[in-house]
Enzyme design. Structure first.
Site, short mmCIF file in Angstrom:
data_model
loop_
_atom_site.label_atom_id
_atom_site.label_comp_id
_atom_site.label_asym_id
_atom_site.label_seq_id
_atom_site.Cartn_x
_atom_site.Cartn_y
_atom_site.Cartn_z
N ARG A 181 0.83 -1.21 0.00
CA ARG A 181 0.00 0.00 0.00
C ARG A 181 0.86 1.26 0.00
O ARG A 181 0.59 2.22 0.72
CB ARG A 181 -0.96 -0.02 1.19
CG ARG A 181 -2.38 0.42 0.84
CD ARG A 181 -3.31 0.36 2.03
NE ARG A 181 -3.71 -1.00 2.35
CZ ARG A 181 -3.87 -1.46 3.59
NH1 ARG A 181 -3.63 -0.69 4.62
NH2 ARG A 181 -4.25 -2.70 3.78
N ARG A 226 -3.52 7.06 1.10
CA ARG A 226 -3.96 8.33 1.69
C ARG A 226 -2.92 9.01 2.58
O ARG A 226 -3.06 10.19 2.90
CB ARG A 226 -5.25 8.10 2.50
CG ARG A 226 -6.48 7.90 1.62
CD ARG A 226 -7.76 7.92 2.46
NE ARG A 226 -8.94 7.79 1.65
CZ ARG A 226 -9.54 8.81 1.03
NH1 ARG A 226 -9.04 10.02 1.13
NH2 ARG A 226 -10.64 8.59 0.32
N ARG A 264 -7.49 11.97 -5.14
CA ARG A 264 -8.75 11.46 -4.60
C ARG A 264 -9.80 12.56 -4.41
O ARG A 264 -11.00 12.28 -4.29
CB ARG A 264 -8.52 10.74 -3.28
CG ARG A 264 -8.00 9.32 -3.42
CD ARG A 264 -8.94 8.40 -4.17
NE ARG A 264 -10.27 8.34 -3.59
CZ ARG A 264 -10.62 7.51 -2.62
NH1 ARG A 264 -9.74 6.64 -2.13
NH2 ARG A 264 -11.84 7.52 -2.15
N ASP A 277 -7.28 -2.71 -7.21
CA ASP A 277 -7.96 -3.23 -6.03
C ASP A 277 -8.21 -4.71 -6.20
O ASP A 277 -8.47 -5.19 -7.31
CB ASP A 277 -9.29 -2.50 -5.80
CG ASP A 277 -9.90 -2.87 -4.45
OD1 ASP A 277 -9.47 -2.30 -3.43
OD2 ASP A 277 -10.78 -3.75 -4.42
N TYR A 316 -14.83 -12.57 0.22
CA TYR A 316 -15.47 -11.29 -0.06
C TYR A 316 -16.80 -11.49 -0.79
O TYR A 316 -17.81 -10.85 -0.50
CB TYR A 316 -14.57 -10.43 -0.94
CG TYR A 316 -13.60 -9.53 -0.20
CD1 TYR A 316 -14.06 -8.49 0.61
CD2 TYR A 316 -12.23 -9.69 -0.32
CE1 TYR A 316 -13.19 -7.65 1.28
CE2 TYR A 316 -11.34 -8.87 0.35
CZ TYR A 316 -11.83 -7.85 1.14
OH TYR A 316 -10.96 -7.02 1.81
#
Length: 360
Positions: free
Chosen positions: A38, A42, A51, A87, A163
């Site tokens: 990652r 952010r 974003r 993703d 998921y």
């Protein structure tokens, strides 16, 4: 693969490979390569700026944006590999399952799988709808050429299945395990379909220039060793071997997997990712000397004062003992409020650590 490498033998390509790729194959390197799970996220102002105008899925689906955030993060940190911005859940859409990212809740699958009929309805013939990821990889590979390794990735069959069945993240994986235990035919069919789609998806990424594929089994730590062997291992092994047949190394990574590592290594993956819950040398002992390892600093250590951070970084590096086949990384992803300067400091620490000092 890079068209300029056509005609080379496998051995020549290994010798020409980036520091990162050489480490994946346990070849000699003059220092330990480093990248971060990652690493585009952010915590980085440049990503937050993007974003403001685009959702996460929009960035994934626009190759120029996905390539931009991938390249920006790798260059700002000075790492040895760039992992494509994408993703795990992207393959769900072409299989017929819509999802979205709900604010503060993570991914939500609107119509989770609960029956054999749901599994039967899944499609496996539309992996080419994920070509936007390959286009982003092509841009990243063209930008870095041989300077950095380029990592493509996908979710592992068990993790994506969980998921799809749970409808999102889960604490106990009750619905997943109910199908796993109660309807072996539906469960096996689901994993087979996932292996089919993920193999095609990875092929798109390799053909676009990915040097390595990382398979994320993020939720496999929810399984006992017996259940991993019985219900998840074979599908992961098939996917690992299918990707290796494309001519690239595979990294296989999960979280809370200390009790599964020896079995995970039996997939044949070139590199096994280690989380931070045990010393790296203990994890490597479980994996075995014929595999490289990746890890394994606790990501929250990145909030520590620099003297503690340096102590922990050197602890990981010394635990690797200077053996060929160690890639420095975190034991999971960078969290959103992590200080960028601390991540950059870790890269510098790893780059300055000399392998001959590993036993100091």
């Amino acid at each position: 693969m890079d068209a300029s490498k056509e005609g080379q033998s496998a051995a020549e390509m290994i010798l020409d490979g980036s520091l990162f790729v050489r480490a994946c194959l346990r070849k000699p390197v003059d220092r330990t390569p480093v990248w971060f799970l990652r690493q585009a996220g952010r915590y980085m102002q440049e990503y937050r700026d993007v974003r403001k105008h685009h959702s996460l899925v929009e960035i994934c689906k626009k190759p120029e944006l996905a390539a931009e955030v991938t390249i920006t993060a790798a260059e700002k940190l000075g790492v040895d590999a760039a992992i494509i911005f994408a993703d795990l859940l992207l393959p769900l859409e072409p299989m017929g399952l819509d999802f979205e990212f709900a604010a503060g809740e993570g991914p939500v699958v609107h119509h989770p799988l609960r029956t054999a009929e749901d599994v039967l309805a899944l499609r496996t013939d539309r992996a080419d709808a994920l070509a936007y990821v390959a286009q982003a990889i092509e841009k990243v590979a063209g930008h870095f050429r041989d300077r950095l390794g380029v990592i493509g990735f996908c979710g592992a069959p068990y993790t994506l299945a969980s998921y799809m069945i749970e409808g999102g993240g889960s604490r106990n994986y009750i619905e997943t395990k109910k199908m796993m235990y109660r309807d072996r035919i539906a469960w096996s069919s689901l994993l087979d379909k996932l292996v089919t789609v993920l193999t095609e998806y990875c092929l798109l990424q390799v053909q676009a220039g990915a040097d390595v594929i990382q398979i994320f089994d993020s939720w496999v730590g929810s399984l006992s060793l017996s259940d991993y062997r019985e219900y998840a291992f074979e599908a992961s092994k098939r996917l690992v071997r299918a990707v290796q047949a494309m001519g690239v190394p595979v990294i296989y990574f999960g979280v809370e997997t200390a009790g599964l590592l020896a079995q995970m290594a039996q997939t044949g993956a070139d590199v096994i990712g280690l989380d931070w819950r045990q010393p790296l040398n203990e994890g490597w002992r479980s994996v075995g000397a014929t595999h490289a390892v990746q890890g394994n600093l606790d990501p929250i250590t990145l909030f520590a004062p620099l003297e503690i951070l340096e102590m922990r970084v050197k602890e990981v590096l010394r635990s690797a003992g200077g053996r060929a086949g160690h890639i420095f990384n975190l034991g999971h992803g960078i969290v959103p409020t992590t200080p960028v300067e601390n991540v950059q400091a870790v890269v510098k620490m790893v780059h300055e650590f000399r392998l001959e000092d590993a036993h100091a």
